[in-house]
Motif scaffolding. Structure first.
Motif, short mmCIF file in Angstrom:
data_model
loop_
_atom_site.label_atom_id
_atom_site.label_comp_id
_atom_site.label_asym_id
_atom_site.label_seq_id
_atom_site.Cartn_x
_atom_site.Cartn_y
_atom_site.Cartn_z
N GLY A 1 1.05 -1.30 -0.13
CA GLY A 1 -0.09 0.27 -0.09
C GLY A 1 0.59 1.01 0.24
N GLN A 2 2.27 1.76 0.01
CA GLN A 2 2.85 2.66 -0.19
C GLN A 2 3.59 2.35 -1.15
N LYS A 3 3.95 3.27 -1.80
CA LYS A 3 4.85 4.24 -3.22
C LYS A 3 6.09 3.93 -2.78
N VAL A 4 6.99 3.28 -3.84
CA VAL A 4 8.26 2.54 -3.84
C VAL A 4 8.44 3.83 -4.13
N GLY A 5 9.65 4.34 -3.02
CA GLY A 5 10.32 5.77 -2.66
C GLY A 5 9.96 6.77 -1.58
N SER A 6 8.98 6.06 -1.22
CA SER A 6 8.43 6.26 0.58
C SER A 6 8.92 5.87 1.43
N ILE A 7 9.59 4.24 1.53
CA ILE A 7 9.24 3.81 2.83
C ILE A 7 10.65 3.84 2.71
N GLY A 8 11.31 3.50 2.77
CA GLY A 8 13.13 3.89 3.10
C GLY A 8 13.44 4.85 2.92
N ASN A 9 14.81 5.48 2.93
CA ASN A 9 14.79 6.95 3.77
C ASN A 9 14.92 8.00 2.23
N ILE A 10 15.28 7.61 1.58
CA ILE A 10 15.29 8.06 0.28
C ILE A 10 14.77 7.57 -0.98
N GLY A 11 14.09 8.35 -1.58
CA GLY A 11 13.32 6.92 -3.18
C GLY A 11 14.25 7.86 -4.37
N CYS A 12 14.90 7.33 -4.88
CA CYS A 12 15.42 7.93 -6.38
C CYS A 12 14.58 7.67 -7.19
N PHE A 13 14.86 8.09 -8.52
CA PHE A 13 14.02 8.01 -9.73
C PHE A 13 14.70 8.45 -10.72
N SER A 14 14.38 7.90 -12.03
CA SER A 14 14.87 8.35 -13.74
C SER A 14 13.73 9.33 -14.16
N PHE A 15 13.54 10.17 -15.10
CA PHE A 15 12.99 10.44 -16.39
C PHE A 15 13.59 9.91 -17.64
N TYR A 16 14.52 9.21 -17.77
CA TYR A 16 15.39 8.42 -18.91
C TYR A 16 13.86 7.62 -19.69
N PRO A 17 13.70 8.95 -21.31
CA PRO A 17 12.35 8.43 -21.81
C PRO A 17 12.29 7.07 -21.82
N THR A 18 12.68 5.96 -21.42
CA THR A 18 12.17 5.01 -21.79
C THR A 18 11.51 4.03 -20.10
N LYS A 19 11.78 5.52 -18.93
CA LYS A 19 11.45 5.33 -17.72
C LYS A 19 9.67 4.94 -17.57
N ASN A 20 9.28 4.42 -16.96
CA ASN A 20 7.36 4.57 -16.71
C ASN A 20 7.01 5.89 -16.60
N LEU A 21 8.09 6.98 -16.15
CA LEU A 21 7.32 8.56 -16.22
C LEU A 21 8.63 8.69 -17.21
N GLY A 22 8.14 9.27 -17.95
CA GLY A 22 9.82 9.52 -19.01
C GLY A 22 9.34 10.98 -19.27
N GLY A 23 10.30 11.81 -19.84
CA GLY A 23 10.53 13.02 -19.53
C GLY A 23 11.30 13.15 -21.62
N CYS A 24 11.22 13.99 -21.87
CA CYS A 24 11.94 13.86 -23.81
C CYS A 24 13.72 14.91 -23.47
N GLY A 25 13.57 13.86 -22.21
CA GLY A 25 15.46 13.83 -22.41
C GLY A 25 16.00 13.58 -20.78
#
Ligand code: PLP
Length: 382
Positions: free
Chosen positions: A173-197
């Motif tokens: 029930g908790q989003k990953v990245g909110s359970i440990g001390n720090i969550g690290c995310f990438s917005f590389y284009p092929t990730k689930n939430l991807g930017g244009c760069g």
């Protein structure tokens, strides 16, 4: 070779853009005409929305997932002589940053069905030098965070979650990245939430950590031209923030589409001998950045990737493109020879590197394309 309209690509990120093209164009043009290209209300707005989505107090955007991991280690003062426990079956960035701060990656083998860190083996790897555990929610499947946090708490270790492939996944029930001390995310284009760069972010409930990362990502400076730390330049630019803000409300819908495709693959590939499909742990809701199966054959097993490569070629001949994540485990990378891990030391990860095939997986994959993947696999294995 079958090609053209019938072929199935491993991924196709342009389709997602085309589906929301007008919204993205409007957001991009707004930034261009605003004259605010670095920082500003757009970046702060995205940070607030990303924090709210994860149910955490703080989000700091940065230049990449790699930087998010690097800045997290720096914020926790992890450096020379310290050890960080992690998985050998991940993208190189996970351990590259551990080495970059001068610390030592300590590899623990993976679980064969989830491809994630085998939490039952973590305790045995803890020493007096251990400062943190860095689990990776690989392919979008959550690590058993309940068991991992218990170990971390009892040894007073920090936990940095590498969520680069798992934006939107949750554990109990908790989003990953909110359970440990720090969550690290990438917005590389092929990730689930991807930017244009490139782009990345950290999430945390710890104000002090967030502020330290804000400092480090701007040359260690709070007040212009006054530097308190040796930091880096790692900002998310306003154009990427605007694009990500348009995309965030669609993330759950896109992840549900991935989940449906994963369920369909499992339904049709689960019973085929020679194929081991991936499986989530009870308690986890994965977001399937990749759908990675193992292939093996009784006659052609052993420490070789020949059979896997043969299957991939056979699939390609049937118009189905696949990928191999990852062909070489991190402990056997040339750069880590100095750490002294020998071949055979982490057998589950080593076998995975010889057996894995990542099948086409993206939200827009059509029913026809999914059927073609399944049919082609059955055809070449029969
Ligand atoms: C993509 C990825 C990263 C790095 O993210 P970048 O934004 O490309 O720097 C780190 N860890 C894992 C597991 C990844 O898949």
């Amino acid at each position: 070779m079958i090609q053209g309209v019938n072929s199935v690509p491993a991924f196709d990120i342009k389709q997602q853009y085309l589906a929301i093209e007008s919204k993205i164009s409007r957001a991009v043009l707004e930034v261009l005409s605003s004259g605010r290209y670095i920082g500003g209300p757009g970046v702060e707005g995205f940070e607030q929305q990303f924090a709210a989505y994860h149910g955490v107090n703080e989000c700091v955007a940065c230049n990449s997932g790699t930087d998010a991991l690097y800045l997290s280690l720096r914020a926790l003062d992890i450096g020379a002589g310290d050890e960080v426990i992690t998985t050998p079956f991940s993208f190189f960035a996970t351990t590259e940053v551990i080495s970059a701060v001068g610390a030592i990656p300590v590899f623990v083998d993976i679980d064969p069905t989830t491809f994630n860190l085998d939490v039952s083996k973590v305790s045995a790897a803890i020493t007096k030098k251990t400062k943190a555990i860095m689990p990776v929610h690989l392919f979008g499947l959550p690590v058993d965070m309940t068991a991992l946090m218990e170990i971390a708490h009892s040894h007073n270790l920090a936990v940095i979650e590498d969520c680069a492939q798992a934006t939107g996944a949750s554990w109990e029930g908790q989003k990953v990245g909110s359970i440990g001390n720090i969550g690290c995310f990438s917005f590389y284009p092929t990730k689930n939430l991807g930017g244009c760069g490139d782009g990345g972010a950290i999430t945390t409930n710890d104000r002090e950590i967030a502020d330290k990362i804000r400092l480090l990502k701007e040359h260690g400076s709070k007040t212009r031209y006054i530097h308190e730390e040796v930091g880096v330049n790692s900002r998310l630019d306003a154009l990427q923030a605007a694009i990500l803000e348009v995309k965030l409300p669609y993330l759950d819908i896109w992840n549900e589409q991935r989940q449906k495709i994963a369920a369909y693959y499992y339904q049709h590939l689960g019973q085929i001998s020679g194929i081991t499909p991936p499986q989530e742990l009870l308690g986890g809701i994965g977001v399937w950045n990749q759908y990675t199966i193992r292939v093996s054959s009784q006659e052609r097993n052993g420490a070789s990737s020949k059979y896997r490569d043969w299957v991939r070629t056979a699939l390609q001949e049937r118009g189905v493109s696949t990928m191999v994540y990852y062909p070489v485990p991190l402990h056997l990378q040339p750069v880590y020879q100095c750490l002294g891990y020998e071949c055979g030391k982490l057998p589950v990860s080593e076998a995975a590197c010889h057996q894995v095939i990542s099948l086409p997986m993206f939200p827009e994959l059509t029913q026809e394309q999914q059927d073609r993947v399944i049919y082609s696999l059955k055809d070449c294995l029969s």
